[in-house]
Design an enzyme around this catalytic site. Structure first.
Site, mmCIF file in Angstrom:
data_model
loop_
_atom_site.group_PDB
_atom_site.id
_atom_site.type_symbol
_atom_site.label_atom_id
_atom_site.label_comp_id
_atom_site.label_asym_id
_atom_site.label_seq_id
_atom_site.Cartn_x
_atom_site.Cartn_y
_atom_site.Cartn_z
ATOM 1 C CE LYS A 5 -16.078 30.028 -3.512
ATOM 2 N NZ LYS A 5 -15.630 30.074 -4.928
ATOM 3 C CE1 TYR A 18 -24.363 22.938 -14.704
ATOM 4 C CE2 TYR A 18 -26.007 22.613 -16.422
ATOM 5 C CZ TYR A 18 -25.521 22.335 -15.155
ATOM 6 O OH TYR A 18 -26.180 21.443 -14.346
ATOM 7 C CB THR A 33 -27.268 18.181 -15.875
ATOM 8 O OG1 THR A 33 -28.169 18.701 -16.840
ATOM 9 C CG2 THR A 33 -25.863 18.442 -16.404
ATOM 10 C CG ASP A 34 -31.527 16.803 -19.043
ATOM 11 O OD1 ASP A 34 -30.936 17.833 -18.663
ATOM 12 O OD2 ASP A 34 -32.747 16.798 -19.335
ATOM 13 C CD GLU A 35 -28.830 22.006 -18.984
ATOM 14 O OE1 GLU A 35 -28.055 22.806 -19.525
ATOM 15 O OE2 GLU A 35 -29.665 22.344 -18.124
ATOM 16 C CE LYS A 86 -22.986 18.586 -13.157
ATOM 17 N NZ LYS A 86 -22.771 18.504 -11.686
ATOM 18 C CG LEU A 95 -26.050 17.096 -4.935
ATOM 19 C CD1 LEU A 95 -26.007 16.660 -3.479
ATOM 20 C CD2 LEU A 95 -27.489 17.357 -5.331
HETATM 21 P P1 NAD Z 1 -27.359 25.390 -7.034
HETATM 22 O O1 NAD Z 1 -26.614 26.355 -7.897
HETATM 23 O O2 NAD Z 1 -28.672 25.762 -6.482
HETATM 24 O O3 NAD Z 1 -26.446 24.986 -5.784
HETATM 25 C C1 NAD Z 1 -25.088 24.707 -5.891
HETATM 26 C C2 NAD Z 1 -24.484 24.689 -4.488
HETATM 27 O O4 NAD Z 1 -23.073 24.384 -4.624
HETATM 28 C C3 NAD Z 1 -24.604 26.019 -3.748
HETATM 29 O O5 NAD Z 1 -25.001 25.798 -2.410
HETATM 30 C C4 NAD Z 1 -23.183 26.570 -3.810
HETATM 31 O O6 NAD Z 1 -22.870 27.401 -2.685
HETATM 32 C C5 NAD Z 1 -22.354 25.304 -3.816
HETATM 33 N N1 NAD Z 1 -21.034 25.513 -4.451
HETATM 34 C C6 NAD Z 1 -20.790 26.136 -5.637
HETATM 35 N N2 NAD Z 1 -19.467 26.169 -5.859
HETATM 36 C C7 NAD Z 1 -18.874 25.537 -4.811
HETATM 37 C C8 NAD Z 1 -17.520 25.258 -4.479
HETATM 38 N N3 NAD Z 1 -16.505 25.638 -5.280
HETATM 39 N N4 NAD Z 1 -17.263 24.572 -3.337
HETATM 40 C C9 NAD Z 1 -18.290 24.206 -2.529
HETATM 41 N N5 NAD Z 1 -19.581 24.472 -2.772
HETATM 42 C C10 NAD Z 1 -19.870 25.129 -3.911
HETATM 43 O O7 NAD Z 1 -27.430 24.054 -7.890
HETATM 44 P P2 NAD Z 1 -28.593 22.963 -7.986
HETATM 45 O O8 NAD Z 1 -29.574 23.402 -8.976
HETATM 46 O O9 NAD Z 1 -29.015 22.597 -6.612
HETATM 47 O O10 NAD Z 1 -27.770 21.756 -8.634
HETATM 48 C C11 NAD Z 1 -27.088 20.820 -7.801
HETATM 49 C C12 NAD Z 1 -26.417 19.781 -8.684
HETATM 50 O O11 NAD Z 1 -27.413 19.120 -9.472
HETATM 51 C C13 NAD Z 1 -25.426 20.362 -9.665
HETATM 52 O O12 NAD Z 1 -24.329 19.488 -9.749
HETATM 53 C C14 NAD Z 1 -26.181 20.431 -10.979
HETATM 54 O O13 NAD Z 1 -25.304 20.314 -12.081
HETATM 55 C C15 NAD Z 1 -27.083 19.218 -10.848
HETATM 56 N N6 NAD Z 1 -28.365 19.287 -11.578
HETATM 57 C C16 NAD Z 1 -29.184 20.393 -11.447
HETATM 58 C C17 NAD Z 1 -30.395 20.408 -12.109
HETATM 59 C C18 NAD Z 1 -31.344 21.569 -11.966
HETATM 60 O O14 NAD Z 1 -32.377 21.619 -12.670
HETATM 61 N N7 NAD Z 1 -31.118 22.507 -11.058
HETATM 62 C C19 NAD Z 1 -30.774 19.335 -12.929
HETATM 63 C C20 NAD Z 1 -29.912 18.239 -13.040
HETATM 64 C C21 NAD Z 1 -28.704 18.232 -12.355
HETATM 65 P P1 TYD Z 2 -33.175 27.479 -17.100
HETATM 66 O O1 TYD Z 2 -34.141 27.481 -15.967
HETATM 67 O O2 TYD Z 2 -32.058 28.464 -17.100
HETATM 68 O O3 TYD Z 2 -32.628 25.995 -17.238
HETATM 69 P P2 TYD Z 2 -31.716 25.306 -18.411
HETATM 70 O O4 TYD Z 2 -31.169 26.362 -19.275
HETATM 71 O O5 TYD Z 2 -30.666 24.628 -17.608
HETATM 72 O O6 TYD Z 2 -32.642 24.376 -19.115
HETATM 73 O O7 TYD Z 2 -33.996 27.690 -18.458
HETATM 74 C C1 TYD Z 2 -35.064 26.836 -18.811
HETATM 75 C C2 TYD Z 2 -35.546 27.259 -20.183
HETATM 76 O O8 TYD Z 2 -36.114 28.576 -20.089
HETATM 77 C C3 TYD Z 2 -34.434 27.365 -21.216
HETATM 78 O O9 TYD Z 2 -34.931 26.954 -22.488
HETATM 79 C C4 TYD Z 2 -34.103 28.844 -21.255
HETATM 80 C C5 TYD Z 2 -35.437 29.511 -20.943
HETATM 81 N N1 TYD Z 2 -35.356 30.793 -20.230
HETATM 82 C C6 TYD Z 2 -36.023 31.915 -20.747
HETATM 83 O O10 TYD Z 2 -36.708 31.847 -21.785
HETATM 84 N N2 TYD Z 2 -35.922 33.103 -20.067
HETATM 85 C C7 TYD Z 2 -35.174 33.224 -18.925
HETATM 86 O O11 TYD Z 2 -35.098 34.351 -18.368
HETATM 87 C C8 TYD Z 2 -34.522 32.063 -18.407
HETATM 88 C C9 TYD Z 2 -33.700 32.141 -17.141
HETATM 89 C C10 TYD Z 2 -34.632 30.863 -19.086
#
Ligand code: NAD
Ligand code: TYD
Length: 354
Positions: free
Chosen positions: A36, A157, A132-134, A161, A83
């Site tokens: 999107k 969030y 995610t592990d969350e 998920k 994703l």
């Molecule tokens: P991100 O936020 O960087 O990217 C998400 C992408 O999805 C973006 O390109 C956005 O434009 C697109 N998107 C959002 N809403 C949409 C919609 N309604 N229709 C189509 N596209 C849409 O996310 P990320 O960090 O790359 O995470 C990707 C996936 O991996 C997610 O499902 C997230 O839950 C999972 N994940 C992320 C992490 C992490 O540390 N970032 C860890 C474990 C799992």
């Molecule tokens: P984040 O990168 O948002 O990932 P998640 O919440 O999905 O684990 O945050 C990683 C850790 O860092 C989390 O414990 C929250 C903390 N954090 C801060 O202390 N300050 C910040 O500004 C942000 C964005 C996160």
């Protein structure tokens, strides 16, 4: 062999690494990237593949049911790697509804479209859901998340998920839709939007802004280099057992404050600043509501069954990540203008977090 593969969220952080890997590695696959382009999606992340003949970009919303049905009808996807999501915990606290629309309804639309399009002929079909592990909630000081740890999500969030994971599993049980799910720990690396801890703090160090550490900084996360996650996704897509879940992580736990201190010291060295310059930017701010204390993945199943393990140490990965942000200052400055400024003000300068 799978031919037409739909990757959702391919313009985002992790998705762009997966799209780049698949387009380069599998020239006999047609890769369709549906995104999107929300604030988190950026086609700059895909400039190396955009003109490749096995790559097609589809701009669309997974919440739009008729659009999703139409692309399944038109392109006859054999597999989905899903994703696309709203992915930032802090945004889910200020705007939970968007997370339910995209993460829950969007996933449901994809499941229904796949089920309809595959019409019970599931030979060589796969719905691969990235999670995610969350979803497992928060650990105390000891223990690890295993694949059979009960779900106990604490943020909007992680609840959204978890809900999408349950729907995928339910479609597998009820309709025999072939699926696989992976639950990964915190990723870091190039292309990550500077709202998450590591890229936010890199950008703040570059621009000499405060480093807002939530609470006492003693929260623990398990960090994985994003390229290793993409390699794991490739492995699970091709070798994972249908109906299974795999946890992905780096056995790499860091307390936030220790990670931030290491980051400060690495940045000082790379920027030629005197020792402790960046550490002085560390500012303790009001805690995140419902903040999970500790995440830690036990990734032995994927190692034992599929032979995957991280290839990059944290020190290497963090160093490469900092270099990438320093080399890609245009990418970064394009992002941290416009609406990013409003986000930053609302999150950090209006008393929302501090
Ligand atoms: P991100 O936020 O960087 O990217 C998400 C992408 O999805 C973006 O390109 C956005 O434009 C697109 N998107 C959002 N809403 C949409 C919609 N309604 N229709 C189509 N596209 C849409 O996310 P990320 O960090 O790359 O995470 C990707 C996936 O991996 C997610 O499902 C997230 O839950 C999972 N994940 C992320 C992490 C992490 O540390 N970032 C860890 C474990 C799992
Ligand atoms: P984040 O990168 O948002 O990932 P998640 O919440 O999905 O684990 O945050 C990683 C850790 O860092 C989390 O414990 C929250 C903390 N954090 C801060 O202390 N300050 C910040 O500004 C942000 C964005 C996160």
């Amino acid at each position: 062999m799978k031919k037409n593969i739909l990757i959702t969220g391919g313009a985002g952080f992790i998705g762009s690494h997966v799209v780049n890997l698949f387009v380069e590695k599998y020239s006999d696959y047609q890769i369709f990237n549906l995104d999107k382009l929300t604030y988190a999606g950026n086609l700059e992340n895909l400039k190396e593949v955009e003109s490749k003949s096995n790559y097609t970009f589809l701009k669309g919303d997974i919440v739009d049911e008729s659009y999703i049905n139409s692309i399944f009808f038109k392109y006859k996807f054999d597999a989905v790697i899903h994703l696309a999501a709203e992915s930032h915990v802090d945004r889910s606290i200020t705007n939970p509804n968007e997370f339910v629309f995209t993460n829950v309804i969007g996933t449901l639309n994809l499941l229904n479209a796949a089920k309809k399009s595959w019409a019970n002929d599931f030979e060589d079909k796969l719905f691969y859901h990235i999670s995610t592990d969350e979803v497992y909630g928060s650990l105390g000081d000891t223990g690890f998340f295993l694949e059979d740890t009960p779900y106990s999500p604490n943020s909007p969030y992680s609840a959204s998920k978890a809900s999408s994971d349950h729907l995928v599993r339910a479609y597998g049980e009820t309709f025999k839709l072939p699926f696989v799910i992976t639950n990964c720990s915190n990723n870091y690396g190039p292309n990550q939007f500077p709202e998450k801890l590591i890229p936010l703090f890199i950008n703040n160090i570059i621009t000499k802004k405060a480093l807002p550490v939530y609470g006492d900084g003693n929260y623990t996360r398990d960090w994985l280099y994003v390229v290793d996650h993409a390699i794991a996704i490739d492995n699970v897509f091709h070798n994972g057992v249908e109906g299974e879940t795999y946890n992905i992580g780096g056995f790499n736990e860091w307390k936030n404050i220790d990670l931030v201190t290491l980051l400060c010291d690495l940045m000082d060295a790379k920027l030629g600043l005197s020792k402790s310059t960046s550490r002085e930017l560390i500012t303790y701010v009001k805690d995140r509501p419902g903040h999970d204390l500790r995440y830690a993945i036990d990734a032995s199943k994927i190692k034992k069954e599929l032979g995957w393990e991280p290839s990059v140490t944290f020190e290497e990965g963090l160093s490469k990540t900092i270099d990438w942000y320093l080399d890609n200052d245009v990418w970064l400055s394009n992002i941290v203008s416009g609406t990013y400024k409003d986000y930053y003000k609302n999150q950090y300068e209006t008393g929302n977090s501090n």
